[in-house]
Design an enzyme around this catalytic site. Structure first.
Site, mmCIF file in Angstrom:
data_model
loop_
_atom_site.group_PDB
_atom_site.id
_atom_site.type_symbol
_atom_site.label_atom_id
_atom_site.label_comp_id
_atom_site.label_asym_id
_atom_site.label_seq_id
_atom_site.Cartn_x
_atom_site.Cartn_y
_atom_site.Cartn_z
ATOM 1 N N HIS A 132 0.862 -1.181 0.000
ATOM 2 C CA HIS A 132 0.000 0.000 0.000
ATOM 3 C C HIS A 132 0.900 1.233 0.000
ATOM 4 C CE1 HIS A 132 -2.911 2.927 1.649
ATOM 5 N NE2 HIS A 132 -3.868 2.078 1.327
ATOM 6 N N ASP A 209 2.530 -4.444 8.296
ATOM 7 C CA ASP A 209 1.279 -3.701 8.146
ATOM 8 C C ASP A 209 0.146 -4.724 8.249
ATOM 9 O OD1 ASP A 209 -1.022 -2.480 7.228
ATOM 10 O OD2 ASP A 209 -0.214 -1.908 5.274
ATOM 11 N N LYS A 235 -10.515 -0.365 10.029
ATOM 12 C CA LYS A 235 -10.491 -1.649 9.328
ATOM 13 C C LYS A 235 -10.937 -2.791 10.245
ATOM 14 C CE LYS A 235 -8.841 -0.006 5.437
ATOM 15 N NZ LYS A 235 -7.475 -0.238 4.950
ATOM 16 N N CYS A 377 -4.711 2.207 -3.869
ATOM 17 C CA CYS A 377 -3.481 2.718 -3.244
ATOM 18 C C CYS A 377 -2.314 1.769 -3.461
ATOM 19 C CB CYS A 377 -3.684 2.992 -1.757
ATOM 20 S SG CYS A 377 -4.913 4.267 -1.413
#
Length: 422
Positions: A132, A209, A235, A377
């Site tokens: 990302h 991540d 999220k 992204c």
């Protein structure tokens, strides 16, 4: 692909959908709304909405500062959310959890503090082409500041991380490996445990991540063996504007503050200041108190459902989604299949010959079906596939087989329309 039976008894979706008010609404045409964009942002259960309302209605006050009862209750709820995050990721204690605005800020915090203090010209940071933008741009800026070198691991033909390439690129100059846990586009689950061990073998640290994994499968930083982990509240069924960094305590103690101001200090003089204890030295100014409380409520909700149960149900949904999409002529899914990688993410990113992804998403929206289109992204990854964008349907434990059926049927109709009318 093996045909998946729909006879699965009482599903997790049937148990939980009533907890999410936003899902109980009609689209602009009067039909039920189908939300298949959970990878972009999750929906919020009533427990989270109640926690936000409860804080602002009953406990609204600044934290850590006031001696009155409102401040005491606000501080208890705020720090209770930190304890929930620590428990959720298996941290040694709450002081290893730093609250940030989002995962992007958490990565920037590491780059601006640990990176600026420890990296110099010639040092290397190893990333991947599937990252990302939030796990690319901060390191690009770090490279501009320090002269460190960025390297990028490729992907295999099946859309998984190329471990042979990673092993080849790891070397004694590698100081940090920073990778996504589950790709928001390919859906692949990277073998973080193995990669962390490889990174430590050359003396490098490991950042993961975990935005696309935290709400979908159990995550334990000790089992992963990583040094940094970032997550985002929105999220995992929590409010927007809230995220966190987990890091090993010894690393946080050695890292300088990210931002200066109130709350992150111990003593302030006219010419110098001293810093507050962990984790507060990284949290300048009044924090997002209500959002933290909401995130804590979201984590408690997910824990009550059980991450193992969530993962098992979403795995069934993902296999069914792939089965439905595989039957559509001219459609190609990016990333590994559930058979190739059973632990992959609950999403499918796809391309359709001769039809633009944005047109697909727009037409589906007219039918009350919400999916994502664009580059997600991940522009470098899309350049790897020689496309500018793709369409993505992403699932949650609230998703049903019927919603996938409706999505697949409407998608076939949209494709047929564009092929007929050019």
């Amino acid at each position: 692909m093996t045909t998946l039976s729909r006879d699965v008894g009482v599903t997790l979706a049937e148990r939980t959908r009533s907890d999410f008010p936003i899902l109980d609404q009609l689209d602009s045409q009067g039909g039920p709304l189908v939300y298949l964009d959970h990878a972009a942002t999750s929906q919020k259960p009533q427990a989270v909405l109640d926690a936000l309302r409860g804080y602002y209605s009953c406990d609204n006050a600044n934290v850590h500062r006031g001696a009155h009862q409102l401040s005491a209750r606000a501080t208890e709820a705020f720090e209770g959310a930190r304890a929930a995050v620590a428990r959720f990721v298996g941290a040694a204690g709450p002081d290893e959890v730093v609250f940030t605005r989002n995962a992007t800020e958490a990565i920037n915090l590491v780059a601006r503090t640990w990176g600026d203090a420890n990296l110099q010209a010639g040092d290397e940071v190893l990333l991947s082409v599937m990252e990302h933008h939030s796990n690319l741009v901060p390191w690009q800026q770090l490279a501009q500041r320090t002269g460190c070198v960025l390297r990028h691991v490729g992907i295999t033909e099946s859309g998984e991380l190329d471990l042979d390439d990673l092993r080849q690129q790891l070397n004694k100059r590698t100081r940090l490996v920073s990778l996504v846990h589950i790709s928001n586009t390919l859906g692949c689950r990277n073998p973080v445990e193995e990669i962390a061990a490889l990174a430590h073998g050359v003396g490098a640290l490991m950042l993961v991540d975990a935005c696309q994994s935290l709400a979908h499968q159990s995550t334990d930083v000790n089992q992963l063996g990583v040094d940094f982990l970032v997550g985002s509240s929105h999220k995992l069924c929590g409010p927007t504007g809230m995220g966190f960094l987990w890091a090993r305590k010894d690393l946080l103690e050695a890292m300088p503050p990210f931002l200066g101001g109130g709350e992150m200090i111990q003593d302030v003089f006219l010419d110098h200041s001293t810093w507050a204890a962990l984790p507060h030295k990284f949290e300048a100014g009044t924090p997002a108190i209500g959002e933290a409380v909401g995130m804590g409520a979201a984590i408690t909700y997910l824990e009550a459902l059980g991450l193992e149960q969530i993962a098992a149900w979403e795995a069934q949904l993902t296999r069914y989604l792939f089965q439905q999409l595989d039957s559509i002529e001219g459609l190609r899914i990016l990333g590994p299949t559930p058979e190739q990688q059973p632990g992959r993410g609950a999403l499918a990113t796809f391309l359709v010959d001769g039809v633009h992804a944005n047109d697909i998403a727009s037409m589906l929206d007219l039918a009350g079906i919400c999916i994502r289109s664009g580059h997600h992204c991940c522009q470098p990854l899309h350049r790897r596939f020689k496309v500018t964008g793709s369409a993505r349907a992403s699932l949650s434990f609230t998703t049903t087989f019927d919603e996938i059926d409706r999505f697949a049927a409407e998608l076939q109709g949209v494709i047929a329309f564009f092929r007929e009318h050019g």
